[in-house]
Design an enzyme around this catalytic site. Structure first.
Site, PDB file in Angstrom:
ATOM      1  N   GLY A 211      24.861  90.564 -41.335  1.00 31.40           N
ATOM      2  CA  GLY A 211      23.456  91.339 -40.860  1.00 31.40           C
ATOM      3  C   GLY A 211      23.307  91.992 -39.822  1.00 31.40           C
TER       4      GLY A 211
ATOM      5  CE  LYS B 209      39.165 100.710 -56.064  1.00 34.90           C
ATOM      6  NZ  LYS B 209      38.498 100.982 -54.754  1.00 34.90           N
TER       7      LYS B 209
ATOM      8  CB  SER C  84      40.998  97.381 -50.630  1.00 34.86           C
ATOM      9  OG  SER C  84      41.155  98.824 -51.067  1.00 34.86           O
ATOM     10  CB  ALA C  85      39.515  93.011 -49.438  1.00 30.76           C
ATOM     11  CB  CYS C  86      37.548  96.097 -44.899  1.00 30.64           C
ATOM     12  SG  CYS C  86      39.243  95.924 -44.664  1.00 30.64           S
ATOM     13  N   GLY C  87      34.601  94.542 -46.409  1.00 32.02           N
ATOM     14  CA  GLY C  87      33.192  94.101 -46.231  1.00 32.02           C
ATOM     15  C   GLY C  87      32.169  95.309 -46.682  1.00 32.02           C
TER      16      GLY C  87
ATOM     17  CB  SER D  88      39.324  85.256 -57.129  1.00 35.82           C
ATOM     18  OG  SER D  88      38.668  84.916 -56.036  1.00 35.82           O
ATOM     19  NE  ARG D  89      39.067  92.356 -56.127  1.00 34.97           N
ATOM     20  CZ  ARG D  89      39.001  93.457 -55.640  1.00 34.97           C
ATOM     21  NH1 ARG D  89      37.765  94.099 -55.543  1.00 34.97           N
ATOM     22  NH2 ARG D  89      39.760  93.777 -54.562  1.00 34.97           N
TER      23      ARG D  89
ATOM     24  CB  THR E 206      30.709  94.319 -51.594  1.00 35.36           C
ATOM     25  OG1 THR E 206      31.484  94.756 -52.209  1.00 35.36           O
ATOM     26  CG2 THR E 206      29.701  93.816 -52.471  1.00 35.36           C
TER      27      THR E 206
ATOM     28  NE  ARG F 232      39.894  93.044 -42.770  1.00 35.87           N
ATOM     29  CZ  ARG F 232      39.203  91.741 -42.613  1.00 35.87           C
ATOM     30  NH1 ARG F 232      39.428  90.883 -41.857  1.00 35.87           N
ATOM     31  NH2 ARG F 232      38.283  91.546 -43.725  1.00 35.87           N
TER      32      ARG F 232
ATOM     33  CE1 TYR G 255      42.330  92.654 -59.104  1.00 36.79           C
ATOM     34  CE2 TYR G 255      43.173  95.139 -58.947  1.00 36.79           C
ATOM     35  CZ  TYR G 255      42.304  93.822 -58.635  1.00 36.79           C
ATOM     36  OH  TYR G 255      41.540  94.042 -57.520  1.00 36.79           O
ATOM     37  N   GLY G 256      41.608  94.583 -62.802  1.00 39.11           N
ATOM     38  CA  GLY G 256      40.536  95.734 -62.571  1.00 39.11           C
ATOM     39  C   GLY G 256      41.093  97.021 -62.060  1.00 39.11           C
TER      40      GLY G 256
ATOM     41  CG  HIS H 161      37.658 103.421 -51.213  1.00 42.32           C
ATOM     42  ND1 HIS H 161      38.778 102.596 -50.445  1.00 42.32           N
ATOM     43  CD2 HIS H 161      37.260 102.579 -52.015  1.00 42.32           C
ATOM     44  CE1 HIS H 161      38.721 101.259 -50.752  1.00 42.32           C
ATOM     45  NE2 HIS H 161      37.844 101.388 -51.743  1.00 42.32           N
TER      46      HIS H 161
ATOM     47  NE  ARG I  83      43.411  98.691 -55.062  1.00 42.88           N
ATOM     48  CZ  ARG I  83      44.209  98.876 -53.910  1.00 42.88           C
ATOM     49  NH1 ARG I  83      45.088  99.865 -54.026  1.00 42.88           N
ATOM     50  NH2 ARG I  83      43.617  98.652 -52.781  1.00 42.88           N
TER      51      ARG I  83
ATOM     52  CG  ASP J 189      35.036 100.555 -54.589  1.00 42.09           C
ATOM     53  OD1 ASP J 189      35.480 100.016 -53.239  1.00 42.09           O
ATOM     54  OD2 ASP J 189      35.530 100.755 -55.383  1.00 42.09           O
TER      55      ASP J 189
END
Ligand code: OXD
Ligand code: MN
Length: 581
Positions: free
Chosen positions: A490, A204, A246-249, A364-365, A251, A396, A195-196, A224, A67, A273
């Site tokens: 976990g 978004k 974003s990208a902090c886990g 990468s996605r 998923t 984070r 880009y997505g 979000h 993004r 998300d």
């Protein structure tokens, strides 16, 4: 007579002048055709079809991998409405400047008209969108990420009530890349990126930026947040929504597998998300996931961090900017096992572990259907959604923020969200690892003045009869030597179990100036190797550090001037008072 959407498509075609217009019906045959067209032009590469049936690899332009927040604008009539949290252009100026980039942009290309629904097909909370795009990759990805095609067109009928999204790859140059939002017209213009996060306009741009604007007008929340259901051995299921940058886990947390020692627990994924949350007739907050797929970060994903998603992405998935092994399978840093001796990197160049570069791009996605997730909730597609009992705000942070703690009230919880900060990641093009303020993980996604956004949260709190409890979490606290104190993944279930017990009035806590913090004995440590000293450090409240943080808040709040609710200032003053007591 032409319907409103037909008229808009005609007008858009007159400007962009495609060689052909294709209305997507969302069928499998159409998807197969899109894929074979992209294989023929080299836009996609086939992966090993035995190991990864119906999976493909896309390599994007190397300058178009994440993004681009500095090229993203909210175009409201008044600058103040967009707020200091957004880049702003006046709508006429934006139309003039960026309109030129659309003129003739689809020459020699097919224009795909992509009708889609955000949310379950029959849900009263779902919303309609139509994306016009000249990218077959976008059209195919929208079929994975949304309920796309005839189903949406049927629901739309001759109504004009949908979000318009005009997208063109343009020439992919960052010099001519703009992602524009016109909330007053419910319109999105995106040009110059495939880009997505910039190009799949349902995600978004619609579900968060326009969504948050619509939510404020209509009295709901567009956030979000992942949505997860946790079933305890007793059979009781509690739903939690959690905001992480974003990208902090998100998923990984949405799909976690209970550790061996937590037998009898089951985790059900509703979304990874975005959450749209509405007041239910029963006085609770109900959430739907507006998406139908996961657009997840590949690096670091493996059978330890997220076995469920590893199974999900084995078929019917599109990978972007991962490396390709000799066997034709996807690979990325942090995947299970040793790296391949040789591979093709994300830019299509020969690569070995000795190359000194990344095989896969850090952002990468994979794009994969939610329905394939082994942990998908039986209620993920329910029109009414699921009732939310707890909301988590997680960043984070190497220090200061305890593993988990609970706010004293909804209003105090809004302060917890509003004061969130997190280290930046590769999901956006800018420096990585820098702590920045990211209130409620919405800094890049709030489509209006964030001061008003906090006000909307406070107002929602007044209306929800049974509000969810609000917590803050931090899986990323480190010791003096820079080692993570908490094992994560976990094991995060242990913190969630305390959250669930708090929801049901079944767990103790220590009342501290920052909120209710679990005592060591409140976290189940059966089967986990963590020393009492580490646990104390994880749960410690550093008064001095918090005081500094709370006193430093003023500068950030002041940016929003009189849009910043008095109540947030008051909550922060109360916090300072408690810390000094
Ligand atoms: C995403 C993001 O892709 O937050 O979800 O960037
Ligand atoms: Mn996201």
């Amino acid at each position: 007579m032409a319907t409103p959407v037909e008229k808009w498509v005609e007008e858009s075609a007159a400007v962009t002048r495609p060689k052909k217009v294709h209305w997507c019906d969302g069928s499998e045959a159409e998807y197969d055709q899109l894929i074979s067209d992209m294989l023929a032009t080299g836009t996609l590469h086939e992966l090993n079809q035995q190991a990864y049936p119906n999976c493909y690899l896309h390599r994007s332009d190397p300058s178009d991998v994440a993004r681009t927040e500095h090229l993203t604008f909210v175009c409201t009539s008044r600058k103040d409405d967009a707020g200091p949290n957004n880049n702003w252009m006046a709508p006429p100026e934006a139309k003039e400047k960026v309109g030129k980039l659309f003129a003739g942009a689809m020459k020699d290309r097919t224009m795909y008209v992509v009708p889609y629904i955000m949310g379950p097909v029959t849900s009263p909370y779902s919303q309609l969108g139509v994306e016009i795009t000249d990218s077959p990759y976008v059209a195919a990805s929208m079929r994975i990420m949304t309920r796309m095609g005839s189903v949406a067109l049927q629901r739309l009928g001759s109504s004009d009530n949908y979000v318009k999204g005009l997208h063109s790859l343009g020439d992919l140059s960052p010099e001519r890349r703009f992602i524009l939002h016109f909330p007053e017209e419910r319109l999105i213009w995106s040009v110059g990126s495939g880009y997505g996060g910039n190009a799949l306009l349902g995600k978004k741009c619609f579900a968060l930026r326009l969504g948050s604007h619509m939510a404020r007008e209509e009295g709901w929340l567009a956030e979000h947040m992942l949505i997860v259901g946790i079933e305890e051995p007793s059979g009781r299921t509690t739903y939690i929504a959690a905001a992480f940058p974003s990208a902090c886990g998100k998923t990984n947390l949405a799909m976690l597998i209970p550790p061996e020692s937590q037998k009898g627990y089951k985790v059900f994924t509703v979304g990874d998300d975005i959450a749209w949350m509405h007041l239910g007739t029963d006085g609770r907050l109900w959430a739907i996931n507006p998406e139908a797929g996961f657009f997840g970060v590949a690096p670091g994903t493996n059978y330890k961090t997220n076995p469920n998603v590893m199974e999900t992405i084995k078929r019917n998935s599109i990978y972007t900017n991962v490396a390709l092994t000799k066997e034709g399978t996807p690979w990325w840093e942090g995947m299970d096992g040793a790296p391949p001796a040789e591979a093709i990197d994300w830019q299509g160049k020969p690569w070995t572990p000795a190359s000194g570069t990344k095989g896969a791009h850090p952002n990468s996605r994979f794009t994969t259907p939610a329905s394939q997730c082994p942990a998908i909730s039986p209620h993920w597609d329910d029109p009414t959604g699921v009732p939310i009992s707890a909301i988590l705000f997680g960043g984070r942070r190497a220090n200061l923020v305890p593993l988990v703690y609970q706010s004293f009230s909804w209003q105090h919880g809004v302060l917890l969200g509003a004061t969130m900060a997190s280290e930046t990641t590769a999901a956006a093009t800018s420096a990585v690892g820098v702590v920045r303020r990211d209130p409620m993980a919405m800094l890049p996604f709030c489509g209006y003045n964030m001061g008003d956004y906090f006000g909307h949260w406070l107002a929602m709190g007044e209306r929800i009869k049974q509000p969810p409890l609000i917590f803050r979490t931090n899986w990323f606290r480190q010791d003096q030597g820079g080692k993570f104190l908490w094992p994560g993944f976990g094991e995060n279930l242990r913190a969630l179990c305390w959250v669930i017990q708090r929801v049901h009035n079944e767990a103790g806590a220590l009342e501290t100036p920052i909120g209710f913090v679990p005592r060591p004995q409140d976290i189940d440590l059966e089967g986990i190797n963590i020393s009492p000293a580490m646990l104390n450090e994880l749960l410690a409240v550093d008064r001095e550090g918090w005081l500094q943080a709370a006193e430093g808040q003023g500068e950030f709040f002041s940016k929003f001037g009189d849009h910043m609710p008095r109540e947030i200032w008051r909550e922060n003053e109360d916090l300072v008072r408690r810390l000094k007591a």
